[in-house]
Structure formats: C-alpha cells, structure tokens
Design an enzyme around this catalytic site. Sequence first.
Site, short mmCIF file in Angstrom:
data_model
loop_
_atom_site.label_atom_id
_atom_site.label_comp_id
_atom_site.label_asym_id
_atom_site.label_seq_id
_atom_site.Cartn_x
_atom_site.Cartn_y
_atom_site.Cartn_z
N ASP A 278 109.35 72.64 -8.53
CA ASP A 278 109.11 71.20 -8.35
C ASP A 278 109.87 70.50 -9.48
O ASP A 278 110.56 71.16 -10.28
CB ASP A 278 107.60 70.87 -8.39
CG ASP A 278 107.26 69.63 -7.55
OD1 ASP A 278 107.72 68.53 -7.92
OD2 ASP A 278 106.56 69.77 -6.54
N HIS A 323 109.65 66.20 5.88
CA HIS A 323 109.35 64.97 6.65
C HIS A 323 109.55 63.72 5.78
O HIS A 323 109.64 62.62 6.30
CB HIS A 323 107.94 65.03 7.27
CG HIS A 323 106.83 64.58 6.38
ND1 HIS A 323 105.79 63.79 6.81
CD2 HIS A 323 106.60 64.81 5.07
CE1 HIS A 323 104.96 63.56 5.80
NE2 HIS A 323 105.42 64.18 4.75
#
Length: 424
Positions: A278, A323
């Site tokens: 991350d 998404h």
Amino acid sequence: MDTDTPHIVQLASRIAANTTKLNTYIEAHHLPTPSFDVNGPKDTLVPKEEKDVEAARVAIIDDTQELRRLVLGPREYLMSYTHNELTSQQAITRFRIAHSFPVGSEASFEKIAVATGLNKTNVRQIVRHAVVKDIFAEPRPGVITHNAVSRLLAEDQVIHDWVGASTDDLWQAASQACNAIEKFPGSQEANETGFSLANQTSETVYQVFSKFPERARRFGNAMRSFTEGTGFELSHIVDNFPWEDLGKGVVVDVGGSQGFVCFALARKFSSLSFVVQDLEPVIESAKEHVPADVASRVTFMAHDFLTEQPVYGDVYFFRWILHNWSDKYCVQILRNLVPVLKAGSKIVLNDNVLPAPGVMSKWQEERLRSMDLTMTELQNSHERELEDWARVFELADPRFKFQGGKQPAGSNLWLLVAEWKGDE
Ligand SMILES: C[S@@+](CC[C@H](N)C(=O)[O-])C[C@H]1O[C@@H](n2cnc3c(N)ncnc32)[C@H](O)[C@@H]1O
C-alpha cells in the site's frame, strides 16, 4: 390473485402478506417491533440464513416504494423529489444537532440554538424538516425530543460519520457531476470530477483528504462502516478460491491496506506467505498492528501500484481497488505487473460486478447504480459489468486470460480471476 385485480391492489396485498411474515418472525423470536420510538430498535435486521423472511422484508421495501410512486402519479412523483432531500441531515451532522441535548430530555429551538451556536430560525427550519423525515420528534409544538433515528446519530459515531461524509463529501461531489461531465467530456482523470469542482481544486480525493486529517478520518470511517457489514465477510475470499493449490506460494495483496485479508488467509493456509502493499503512510501504520500468530508469513511493503511491480507473486490480489480507477489506469496498474509475471500467475479481484438490469430488488439495484455514479463523481471511474472486466484485461495485455468469476452466496463482491499465459 386474479389478473384483473388492479396492480395497486396486488401491491397492497403483497405488502400486507409480507408484513405479516416479517412480523411473525419478529414475534416468534421475541424481537422488538420496528418503531422510531426513542427506545425502538436500531435495526430491522434479519439473520442472513432466514432467506424467506429477508426476501419478505426486501419485497416490502420495493413494493411500498412502487405503490407510493403509482399513487403519486408521474407528475407528482417527479415533483416529490426536492433538492433539499439531504439538507437537514447535512445540518444535523455539520452542527452536531443530535448531540446538542441529551437523549431522554426535551429541548426548545432556543436551547438547541444556544448549544449549537446557530440562529434560532435556522434551528427551527432544520429540525422541523428533519422531524417530517422521522429524525427527531416534536411531541408538542416547539418541544423537540430524540427518537430512535436521532438517538442513533447522537450515540453512534460511525453512522454520524457516514451521514456527515455522505452529505458533505459525496453529495457536494454529486451536485457538481454534470458540470464536470460537461467541462471534461469523457475524462478518465481522477482530478477532473464533480469532487474536484466542488472543492475548487485540480487535486484528487486522496490528495485533498491528505490535507484534512479530520475529514479523511470521517470518510475512512464512513467507508469502513460500509465494507465491514453483512456481505463483506472475509470468509467469502477464504472459502471461494483454491488457495490450497498454491502450496508454498506467495500472495501479493495490492492496495491491501492494514493486511486483514492476508491475516485471514494466513490463518487458514499455513504454507502460503504474503506481501501486503500500500502507500507508505498506510504501510507504516499497518506494520504496527500485525497479529503475532501470522507475523512471520505476512510482510508489509510500501509500493505505489501506478509504478512497476517489484515483487513476484503466484497471485496478485486486488480487493476493492480497480473499481476506483478508470479503464486507462486499470490498464496501467495491470501492465505494471507484467515484468514480474510468470506463466500461470493469477490476478484475483474481489470487487463489484454490475448486475443485468432487473435481476435484483430495485432497492438493492439502486444502491449499486448509485455506487456506480459515485465512482464517477469522485474518481472518474465506474462500476463494471462482467464483460467490462474482461475488456479491461484484454486492453491491458492479450496474454491475460480472463476466466470470469463468481459471486459467492451471501457476498456483495465477486471473485474474478485472470491468468497470465505468458508468451505461448
Ligand atoms: C478502497 S481501499 C481498499 C483497501 C483494501 N484492499 C480493502 O479491501 O479494504 C483502497 C486502498 O488502495 C490504496 N491505494 C490508493 N492508491 C494507491 C496507490 N497508488 N498505490 C498503492 N495503494 C494505493 C489506499 O491506501 C487504500 O488502502
């Protein structure tokens, strides 16, 4: 019921029958009856294994909405939408009105005005608008009390954050969405959105939030409340992919946040090892909270997925990542994997798939359609149908073979798989 029976009467009968079914369940299980009384229940939740009762509950929601619209008729229906739909909710959270007097006490508009620092006329406008929407009660003119809904706002920080982020961040972005679509036709850039216009910036959501820690905290909390609920259980990931076939394989969780998916997998599959990637600040905080029982097999690594992937994995796992990104950036993120992929490496997505129209309840479908719009309003992304996902992999590289996927029973998200075929 005979087919000559008018549709509104059929709807009313179905609503009555389903309400009886729901009520029978509630009484049989000694649950409190749905009520907005201040001591009423916070939820009308039915356990997911009670499929019939939940179907009855969902049908009541759909049918009452359709009956209402039909009874209004097209003209009144269109005019029944007011642009102030969210104003009182925004004001209640922005000015902490639900916190301005204790649950169980009474308050005048004046008292609320003093506690919130607002002017008394504004308080009366806001609170009376809320009362007609069943937030607060007014048992006698000018006397305001909490009901179950305002009480929830007063006592539950997460729902307060949800309403605050929805009305401040999301609603304001939504109100500028058409302006953004007009100004930046077809844009795939995350800084040319309703959100950027609403915030008068050319920065992205995450760049803006990085400057406002309290707003970022509220948004993060609101989103978490959404993804920690029913339908987002990690068991759907653990139980619905052949992880055991990877043997001593390596799973790279790209954009894996605090690493909770890898912790759950590590507990069940003791031969696998994991890399959670991350952005740097997320990884720094995540590293402080690694459970001891899996710490030896889960490593953390700062990595920006918009740059080339440095680590080999048998599986690259993306949960609720792509998404957020337009096709242009999904393609870039997937191509960034190519240099380290070997034939047989898998890309596993855990993400939304838009349904065909009309296959689910209108209430549930509307939530997904709304999420689809939200993705554009915030990021110039969009939710995808199965074919859209296939296309993203095809656009990224024809050597990705999209294998489709499934929506595990009870899961809101799908598991989608693509395999890297290499140079055959
Ligand atoms: C919607 S969250 C999903 C997190 C997690 N996968 C989950 O299932 O909850 C998106 C994650 O992507 C991370 N992220 C955003 N941009 C990134 C980037 N360029 N590189 C790596 N991670 C990024 C965010 O920090 C965040 O943790």
